[in-house]
Structure formats: structure tokens, C-alpha cells
Design a protein around this motif. Structure first.
Motif, mmCIF file in Angstrom:
data_model
loop_
_atom_site.group_PDB
_atom_site.id
_atom_site.type_symbol
_atom_site.label_atom_id
_atom_site.label_comp_id
_atom_site.label_asym_id
_atom_site.label_seq_id
_atom_site.Cartn_x
_atom_site.Cartn_y
_atom_site.Cartn_z
ATOM 1 N N ILE A 26 24.809 -11.076 -8.017
ATOM 2 C CA ILE A 26 24.401 -9.774 -7.881
ATOM 3 C C ILE A 26 23.035 -9.501 -7.080
ATOM 4 O O ILE A 26 22.931 -8.621 -6.356
ATOM 5 N N ILE A 27 22.178 -10.483 -6.875
ATOM 6 C CA ILE A 27 20.972 -10.273 -6.128
ATOM 7 C C ILE A 27 21.096 -10.070 -4.702
ATOM 8 O O ILE A 27 20.591 -9.282 -4.172
ATOM 9 N N PRO A 28 21.999 -11.014 -4.079
ATOM 10 C CA PRO A 28 22.314 -10.688 -2.454
ATOM 11 C C PRO A 28 22.752 -9.168 -2.456
ATOM 12 O O PRO A 28 22.476 -8.518 -1.432
ATOM 13 N N LYS A 29 23.973 -8.691 -3.276
ATOM 14 C CA LYS A 29 24.336 -7.459 -3.107
ATOM 15 C C LYS A 29 23.344 -6.320 -3.354
ATOM 16 O O LYS A 29 23.376 -5.329 -2.484
ATOM 17 N N VAL A 30 22.293 -6.443 -4.040
ATOM 18 C CA VAL A 30 21.349 -5.627 -4.182
ATOM 19 C C VAL A 30 20.479 -5.299 -3.078
ATOM 20 O O VAL A 30 20.185 -4.421 -2.422
ATOM 21 N N LEU A 31 19.926 -6.956 -2.679
ATOM 22 C CA LEU A 31 19.117 -6.698 -1.151
ATOM 23 C C LEU A 31 19.794 -6.188 -0.103
ATOM 24 O O LEU A 31 19.303 -5.613 0.677
ATOM 25 N N GLU A 32 21.194 -6.440 -0.038
ATOM 26 C CA GLU A 32 21.877 -5.830 1.149
ATOM 27 C C GLU A 32 21.713 -4.396 1.134
ATOM 28 O O GLU A 32 21.736 -3.763 1.940
ATOM 29 N N SER A 33 22.147 -3.869 -0.205
ATOM 30 C CA SER A 33 22.094 -2.442 -0.247
ATOM 31 C C SER A 33 20.616 -1.856 0.394
ATOM 32 O O SER A 33 20.756 -0.816 0.903
ATOM 33 N N GLY A 34 19.673 -2.479 -0.245
ATOM 34 C CA GLY A 34 18.290 -2.014 0.430
ATOM 35 C C GLY A 34 17.968 -2.083 1.822
ATOM 36 O O GLY A 34 17.575 -1.342 2.398
ATOM 37 N N ALA A 35 18.456 -3.313 2.298
ATOM 38 C CA ALA A 35 18.388 -3.665 3.663
ATOM 39 C C ALA A 35 19.097 -2.662 4.525
ATOM 40 O O ALA A 35 18.718 -2.403 5.707
ATOM 41 N N GLU A 36 20.187 -2.388 4.204
ATOM 42 C CA GLU A 36 21.276 -1.289 5.092
ATOM 43 C C GLU A 36 20.360 0.093 5.165
ATOM 44 O O GLU A 36 20.418 0.566 6.261
ATOM 45 N N VAL A 37 19.628 0.481 4.288
ATOM 46 C CA VAL A 37 18.687 1.869 4.218
ATOM 47 C C VAL A 37 17.597 1.638 5.236
ATOM 48 O O VAL A 37 17.422 2.579 6.154
ATOM 49 N N VAL A 38 16.952 0.359 5.272
ATOM 50 C CA VAL A 38 15.890 0.271 6.140
ATOM 51 C C VAL A 38 16.524 0.029 7.598
ATOM 52 O O VAL A 38 16.001 0.343 8.637
ATOM 53 N N PHE A 116 8.172 2.287 16.202
ATOM 54 C CA PHE A 116 9.249 2.605 15.535
ATOM 55 C C PHE A 116 9.538 1.743 14.167
ATOM 56 O O PHE A 116 10.226 2.319 13.245
ATOM 57 N N LEU A 117 8.776 0.451 14.255
ATOM 58 C CA LEU A 117 8.922 -0.488 12.927
ATOM 59 C C LEU A 117 8.101 0.086 12.186
ATOM 60 O O LEU A 117 8.658 0.304 10.883
ATOM 61 N N LYS A 118 6.863 0.351 12.227
ATOM 62 C CA LYS A 118 5.884 0.671 11.089
ATOM 63 C C LYS A 118 6.260 1.956 10.367
ATOM 64 O O LYS A 118 6.392 2.054 9.063
ATOM 65 N N PRO A 119 6.666 2.911 11.256
ATOM 66 C CA PRO A 119 7.157 4.248 10.438
ATOM 67 C C PRO A 119 8.623 4.140 9.861
ATOM 68 O O PRO A 119 8.596 4.660 8.656
ATOM 69 N N ALA A 120 9.275 3.222 10.283
ATOM 70 C CA ALA A 120 10.665 2.981 9.379
ATOM 71 C C ALA A 120 10.267 2.506 8.149
ATOM 72 O O ALA A 120 10.810 2.656 7.169
ATOM 73 N N LYS A 121 9.229 1.512 8.167
ATOM 74 C CA LYS A 121 8.972 0.705 6.699
ATOM 75 C C LYS A 121 8.397 1.812 5.945
ATOM 76 O O LYS A 121 8.906 1.674 4.643
ATOM 77 N N SER A 122 7.448 2.504 6.334
ATOM 78 C CA SER A 122 6.810 3.387 5.152
ATOM 79 C C SER A 122 7.883 4.524 4.908
ATOM 80 O O SER A 122 7.964 5.119 3.810
ATOM 81 N N GLN A 123 8.736 5.084 6.074
ATOM 82 C CA GLN A 123 9.603 5.981 5.517
ATOM 83 C C GLN A 123 10.691 5.406 4.606
ATOM 84 O O GLN A 123 11.470 6.402 3.963
ATOM 85 N N SER A 124 11.248 4.437 4.773
ATOM 86 C CA SER A 124 12.407 3.996 4.094
ATOM 87 C C SER A 124 11.854 3.231 2.762
ATOM 88 O O SER A 124 12.872 2.644 1.957
ATOM 89 N N ARG A 125 10.633 3.153 2.413
ATOM 90 C CA ARG A 125 10.298 2.341 1.143
ATOM 91 C C ARG A 125 11.199 3.043 0.038
ATOM 92 O O ARG A 125 11.694 1.980 -0.898
ATOM 93 N N LYS A 126 10.604 4.231 -0.376
ATOM 94 C CA LYS A 126 11.171 4.851 -1.584
ATOM 95 C C LYS A 126 12.658 4.920 -1.420
ATOM 96 O O LYS A 126 13.299 4.553 -2.442
ATOM 97 N N PRO A 127 13.502 5.149 -0.488
ATOM 98 C CA PRO A 127 14.942 5.256 -0.548
ATOM 99 C C PRO A 127 15.297 3.885 -0.669
ATOM 100 O O PRO A 127 16.358 3.701 -1.363
ATOM 101 N N CYS A 128 14.783 2.744 0.070
ATOM 102 C CA CYS A 128 15.148 1.637 -0.324
ATOM 103 C C CYS A 128 15.065 1.046 -1.634
ATOM 104 O O CYS A 128 16.156 0.448 -2.325
ATOM 105 N N ILE A 129 14.079 1.339 -2.416
ATOM 106 C CA ILE A 129 14.005 0.929 -3.762
ATOM 107 C C ILE A 129 14.688 1.733 -4.638
ATOM 108 O O ILE A 129 15.558 1.036 -5.610
ATOM 109 N N GLU A 130 14.930 3.175 -4.351
ATOM 110 C CA GLU A 130 16.101 3.630 -5.158
ATOM 111 C C GLU A 130 17.635 3.327 -5.053
ATOM 112 O O GLU A 130 18.103 3.209 -5.901
ATOM 113 N N MET A 131 17.887 2.925 -3.715
ATOM 114 C CA MET A 131 19.045 2.428 -3.618
ATOM 115 C C MET A 131 19.343 1.027 -4.452
ATOM 116 O O MET A 131 20.147 0.823 -4.973
ATOM 117 N N MET A 132 18.414 0.090 -4.169
ATOM 118 C CA MET A 132 18.364 -1.052 -4.738
ATOM 119 C C MET A 132 18.494 -0.973 -6.412
ATOM 120 O O MET A 132 19.361 -1.623 -7.043
#
Length: 143
Positions: A26-38, A116-132
């Protein structure tokens, strides 16, 4: 000495007991779903900054954007699971994608920074957590 006892809900305990031998699946699937958002956010930010506001015509080949990807989820020596969003190495001309990304992110003499990296990190934090969270819930309910 004081003693405190808390009782967990029965359905929660059943889910946890079912998870014990499924966590490595389960854990790899959860991490992959969050990584896709990022990855999606990094890719869109990268596309937006490459070739913009340049004095000369852009010489972008698209190689940096095509090298962007997600690593496999792996467990480290401490038992923590990790997944990375980054660039494959090396480029076709032998230079480093990390170097090119660093120059874009922070700039250099005569070339302004185009983060482009730092803004992506801050912009995708909440959606990534919600997706996971959603993926974890669906995996647990599927047991």
C-alpha cells in the motif's frame, strides 16, 4: 502512578489488523499518487519558465522537461519510505540535467532566476497530501 486506558473503535482495529501484512504493497501506491501531483506541477511550472523573457531566441530542446520523472518508492536503512521527483541523468550531450535545472531555478551571471521547483513544492503540498489521504483510504477500504 496514574493509569489511562483508551479503547479504539472496533472497525478501526479491524482495518489496522488487516494492514499489517499489506503495508509494503500500500505505501508505495500512496507515495506514487502524491508524487504524480507534484510531478504535474513541476512540469507545468517548468514549461512556463523555459524560453520566456530571454534576450536571444530560446535554444530549448525540451530535453529537461522530458527527463522529469518519478523514482520508485524505496525503503531506506531506517525503515522510512521515500520517493523522488527529479531529472534523469545525463543529457544526450553529456551535461547534467541537475545543473541546467539549478541554473534555471537560481539563475547565473547574466541570466535571471526563473524558479519552478520551489513554487511547485509550495503549490502542490496540500493537493499532494489530500491525494495521498484519498489513496490510503481507498486502499484500506479495499482490503
Amino acid at each position: 502512578m496514574a493509569k489511562a486506558m483508551m479503547k479504539m473503535p472496533e472497525d478501526f482495529l479491524l482495518k489496522v489488523s488487516k494492514l499489517e501484512n499489506k503495508t509494503d504493497e500500500i505505501i508505495p501506491k500512496v507515495l506514487e499518487s502524491g508524487a504524480e501531483v507534484v510531478e504535474d506541477k513541476v512540469r507545468s511550472n517548468l514549461s512556463a519558465v523555459v524560453g520566456t523573457n530571454t534576450k536571444l531566441p530560446s535554444r530549448s530542446t525540451g530535453e529537461l522537461e522530458s527527463a522529469l520523472g518519478i523514482s520508485q518508492a524505496r525503503q531506506d536503512k531506517d525503515g522510512n519510505w521515500n520517493i523522488k521527483v527529479g531529472f534523469d541523468e545525463p543529457r544526450s550531450d553529456g551535461t547534467s540535467n541537475a545543473k541546467i535545472a539549478n541554473i534555471l531555478e537560481y539563475g547565473k551571471h547574466g541570466q535571471p532566476a526563473k524558479p519552478f521547483l520551489k513554487p511547485a513544492k509550495s503549490q502542490s503540498r496540500k493537493p499532494c497530501i489530500e491525494m495521498m489521504k484519498a489513496k490510503m483510504e481507498s486502499e484500506v477500504n479495499g482490503i
